[in-house]
Design a protein around this motif. Structure first.
Motif, PDB file in Angstrom:
ATOM      1  N   PHE A 102     -11.339 -20.684 -43.700  1.00 13.20           N
ATOM      2  CA  PHE A 102     -11.236 -19.127 -43.505  1.00 13.20           C
ATOM      3  C   PHE A 102     -12.153 -18.343 -44.304  1.00 13.20           C
ATOM      4  N   GLY A 103     -13.069 -17.520 -43.535  1.00 16.09           N
ATOM      5  CA  GLY A 103     -13.911 -16.580 -44.299  1.00 16.09           C
ATOM      6  C   GLY A 103     -14.102 -15.211 -43.743  1.00 16.09           C
ATOM      7  N   ASP A 104     -14.840 -14.453 -44.343  1.00 11.96           N
ATOM      8  CA  ASP A 104     -15.110 -13.140 -43.870  1.00 11.96           C
ATOM      9  C   ASP A 104     -16.575 -12.680 -44.228  1.00 11.96           C
ATOM     10  N   GLY A 105     -17.193 -13.438 -45.007  1.00  7.87           N
ATOM     11  CA  GLY A 105     -18.674 -12.934 -45.469  1.00  7.87           C
ATOM     12  C   GLY A 105     -19.836 -14.022 -44.847  1.00  7.87           C
ATOM     13  N   GLU A 106     -21.046 -13.415 -44.925  1.00  8.76           N
ATOM     14  CA  GLU A 106     -22.014 -14.354 -44.518  1.00  8.76           C
ATOM     15  C   GLU A 106     -22.226 -15.502 -45.330  1.00  8.76           C
ATOM     16  N   ASN A 107     -21.743 -15.435 -46.756  1.00  6.38           N
ATOM     17  CA  ASN A 107     -21.715 -16.652 -47.624  1.00  6.38           C
ATOM     18  C   ASN A 107     -20.914 -17.726 -47.083  1.00  6.38           C
ATOM     19  N   ASP A 108     -20.194 -17.416 -46.078  1.00  8.49           N
ATOM     20  CA  ASP A 108     -18.929 -18.211 -45.496  1.00  8.49           C
ATOM     21  C   ASP A 108     -19.300 -19.099 -44.501  1.00  8.49           C
ATOM     22  N   ILE A 109     -20.584 -18.591 -43.962  1.00 12.05           N
ATOM     23  CA  ILE A 109     -21.124 -19.297 -42.727  1.00 12.05           C
ATOM     24  C   ILE A 109     -21.208 -20.780 -42.535  1.00 12.05           C
ATOM     25  N   ASP A 110     -21.736 -21.339 -43.716  1.00 13.48           N
ATOM     26  CA  ASP A 110     -22.055 -22.738 -43.563  1.00 13.48           C
ATOM     27  C   ASP A 110     -20.634 -23.561 -43.763  1.00 13.48           C
ATOM     28  N   MET A 111     -19.687 -22.938 -44.548  1.00 16.01           N
ATOM     29  CA  MET A 111     -18.342 -23.830 -44.580  1.00 16.01           C
ATOM     30  C   MET A 111     -17.637 -23.465 -43.357  1.00 16.01           C
ATOM     31  N   ILE A 112     -17.683 -22.274 -42.425  1.00 15.11           N
ATOM     32  CA  ILE A 112     -17.154 -22.297 -41.440  1.00 15.11           C
ATOM     33  C   ILE A 112     -17.553 -23.097 -40.198  1.00 15.11           C
ATOM     34  N   GLU A 113     -18.976 -23.256 -40.306  1.00 12.68           N
ATOM     35  CA  GLU A 113     -19.595 -24.367 -39.557  1.00 12.68           C
ATOM     36  C   GLU A 113     -19.159 -25.913 -39.656  1.00 12.68           C
ATOM     37  N   LEU A 114     -19.003 -25.982 -40.925  1.00 20.36           N
ATOM     38  CA  LEU A 114     -18.864 -27.455 -41.594  1.00 20.36           C
ATOM     39  C   LEU A 114     -17.397 -27.773 -41.136  1.00 20.36           C
ATOM     40  N   ALA A 115     -16.431 -26.989 -41.310  1.00 22.10           N
ATOM     41  CA  ALA A 115     -14.926 -27.192 -40.945  1.00 22.10           C
ATOM     42  C   ALA A 115     -14.539 -27.746 -39.559  1.00 22.10           C
ATOM     43  N   GLY A 116     -13.803 -28.536 -39.500  1.00 19.37           N
ATOM     44  CA  GLY A 116     -13.236 -28.791 -38.147  1.00 19.37           C
ATOM     45  C   GLY A 116     -12.659 -27.838 -37.373  1.00 19.37           C
ATOM     46  N   LEU A 117     -12.089 -26.794 -38.031  1.00 19.49           N
ATOM     47  CA  LEU A 117     -11.852 -25.644 -37.508  1.00 19.49           C
ATOM     48  C   LEU A 117     -12.060 -24.386 -38.298  1.00 19.49           C
ATOM     49  N   GLY A 118     -12.993 -23.474 -37.974  1.00 18.69           N
ATOM     50  CA  GLY A 118     -13.611 -22.453 -38.931  1.00 18.69           C
ATOM     51  C   GLY A 118     -13.170 -21.203 -38.334  1.00 18.69           C
ATOM     52  N   ILE A 119     -12.322 -20.152 -39.216  1.00 18.28           N
ATOM     53  CA  ILE A 119     -11.815 -19.114 -38.631  1.00 18.28           C
ATOM     54  C   ILE A 119     -12.229 -17.942 -39.391  1.00 18.28           C
ATOM     55  N   ALA A 120     -12.800 -17.061 -38.654  1.00 21.10           N
ATOM     56  CA  ALA A 120     -13.224 -15.746 -39.053  1.00 21.10           C
ATOM     57  C   ALA A 120     -12.211 -14.655 -39.208  1.00 21.10           C
ATOM     58  N   MET A 121     -12.013 -13.812 -40.210  1.00 20.51           N
ATOM     59  CA  MET A 121     -11.349 -12.720 -40.251  1.00 20.51           C
ATOM     60  C   MET A 121     -11.593 -11.666 -38.993  1.00 20.51           C
ATOM     61  N   GLY A 122     -10.802 -10.855 -39.145  1.00 14.97           N
ATOM     62  CA  GLY A 122     -11.288  -9.830 -38.169  1.00 14.97           C
ATOM     63  C   GLY A 122     -11.981  -8.838 -38.697  1.00 14.97           C
ATOM     64  N   ASN A 123     -12.127  -8.725 -40.108  1.00 19.72           N
ATOM     65  CA  ASN A 123     -12.758  -7.855 -40.852  1.00 19.72           C
ATOM     66  C   ASN A 123     -14.453  -8.661 -41.142  1.00 19.72           C
ATOM     67  N   SER A 124     -14.585  -9.611 -40.516  1.00 24.24           N
ATOM     68  CA  SER A 124     -15.879 -10.473 -40.771  1.00 24.24           C
ATOM     69  C   SER A 124     -16.930  -9.620 -40.236  1.00 24.24           C
ATOM     70  N   SER A 125     -18.191  -9.949 -40.534  1.00 27.56           N
ATOM     71  CA  SER A 125     -19.443  -9.677 -40.178  1.00 27.56           C
ATOM     72  C   SER A 125     -19.490 -10.141 -38.782  1.00 27.56           C
ATOM     73  N   ASP A 126     -20.369  -9.364 -37.748  1.00 25.12           N
ATOM     74  CA  ASP A 126     -20.508 -10.136 -36.492  1.00 25.12           C
ATOM     75  C   ASP A 126     -21.374 -11.703 -36.763  1.00 25.12           C
ATOM     76  N   LYS A 127     -21.976 -11.773 -37.502  1.00 22.61           N
ATOM     77  CA  LYS A 127     -22.826 -12.928 -37.626  1.00 22.61           C
ATOM     78  C   LYS A 127     -21.818 -14.127 -37.818  1.00 22.61           C
ATOM     79  N   LEU A 128     -20.779 -14.047 -38.873  1.00 22.05           N
ATOM     80  CA  LEU A 128     -19.696 -14.955 -38.873  1.00 22.05           C
ATOM     81  C   LEU A 128     -19.009 -15.056 -37.938  1.00 22.05           C
ATOM     82  N   LYS A 129     -18.485 -14.095 -37.346  1.00 19.66           N
ATOM     83  CA  LYS A 129     -17.674 -14.431 -35.871  1.00 19.66           C
ATOM     84  C   LYS A 129     -18.366 -14.947 -34.827  1.00 19.66           C
ATOM     85  N   SER A 130     -19.804 -14.861 -34.774  1.00 13.90           N
ATOM     86  CA  SER A 130     -20.484 -15.733 -33.874  1.00 13.90           C
ATOM     87  C   SER A 130     -20.520 -16.952 -33.859  1.00 13.90           C
TER      88      SER A 130
END
Length: 257
Positions: free
Chosen positions: A205-233
């Motif tokens: 789970f993450g919300d910032g652009e420093n979370d992008i790589d871990m969201i992509e790495l995990a089997g299930l990557g979840i962006a919070m609703g308050n995340s940046s558009d880049k992370l959500k994508s």
């Protein structure tokens, strides 16, 4: 899919993205996940000294300084520290230019430069309402992460002055100053190896652009609703905001809870 481990960013994910508090609901969720046998890891930009509230949740594995220093209880799993001569050179140059630097050892300190934009960034990223302590000889210690508080023009100035270093922006006014790539995902791989868990069995789970790589790495990557558009994508799923119990919403949707 049977998941075995959950990685949580802290600020804006475990905490309310506006006021920095941790809700009773979030505290209950962490307990429920642990009761079900899942490993829980906090992966944060914070230094270790600002993670006591996270430890109090019962989380004993901490990826700190955006991935540069990782511990399980008191055991160090992974760490990367800057060359002391390089740290001193950057420290002295920033002092000559009156630019703000923060230093992540096990604690957090700064170089004494104060500015409204710096204070705003500290509030947004670390939920701090004041400046950390100043350490005039911080370069003599093991520094796991150095951050420059700068706009694009200033960051480019440093990139030209220190071509051997990496300058990686992760906030509109904060740039990581690195000798080698430091990411949450590198630390996550170390944690997964430590617990003998495959990345496909991980949720992040993450919300910032420093979370992008871990969201992509995990089997299930979840962006919070308050995340940046880049992370959500790049996320597998976008949940509700942290202020709206987004963690619970996602875990129930994927039948983890």
């Amino acid at each position: 899919m049977s998941y075995k481990i959950v990685f949580f960013d802290v600020d804006g994910t475990l905490t309310h993205h506006e006021n920095g508090t941790i809700s009773t609901k979030t505290r209950e969720i962490v307990k429920s996940l642990k009761h079900k046998g899942l490993k829980i890891v906090a992966a944060t930009g914070r230094p270790l000294s600002l993670c006591e509230e996270i430890r109090e949740l019962g989380i004993d594995t901490l990826i700190t300084a955006n991935g540069a220093f990782t511990v399980h209880n008191e055991e160090v799993i992974h760490k990367l520290s800057m060359d002391k001569d390089v740290a001193r050179e950057v420290f002295e140059y920033a002092a000559s230019q009156n630019h703000g630097l923060s230093f992540y050892t096990k604690e957090l300190s700064m170089n004494g430069v104060k500015d409204d934009n710096i204070l705003k960034a500290l509030k947004e990223t670390l939920s701090l309402s004041g400046y950390p302590q100043m350490n005039e000889r911080i370069y003599d210690e093991d520094i796991y992460l150095m951050c420059l508080y700068a706009n694009e023009e200033t960051a480019e100035q440093y990139a030209q002055r220190f071509p051997q270093l990496l300058f990686k922006r992760w906030h509109p006014f904060i740039v990581s100053v690195l000798q080698e790539e430091i990411t949450k995902s590198v630390a996550i791989l170390k944690v997964l190896d430590y617990f003998n868990i495959h990345q496909s069995e991980a949720i992040a789970f993450g919300d910032g652009e420093n979370d992008i790589d871990m969201i992509e790495l995990a089997g299930l990557g979840i962006a919070m609703g308050n995340s940046s558009d880049k992370l959500k994508s790049v996320a597998d799923f976008v949940t509700k905001k942290s202020s709206e119990d987004g963690i619970e919403f996602a875990l129930k949707k994927f039948k983890v809870l």
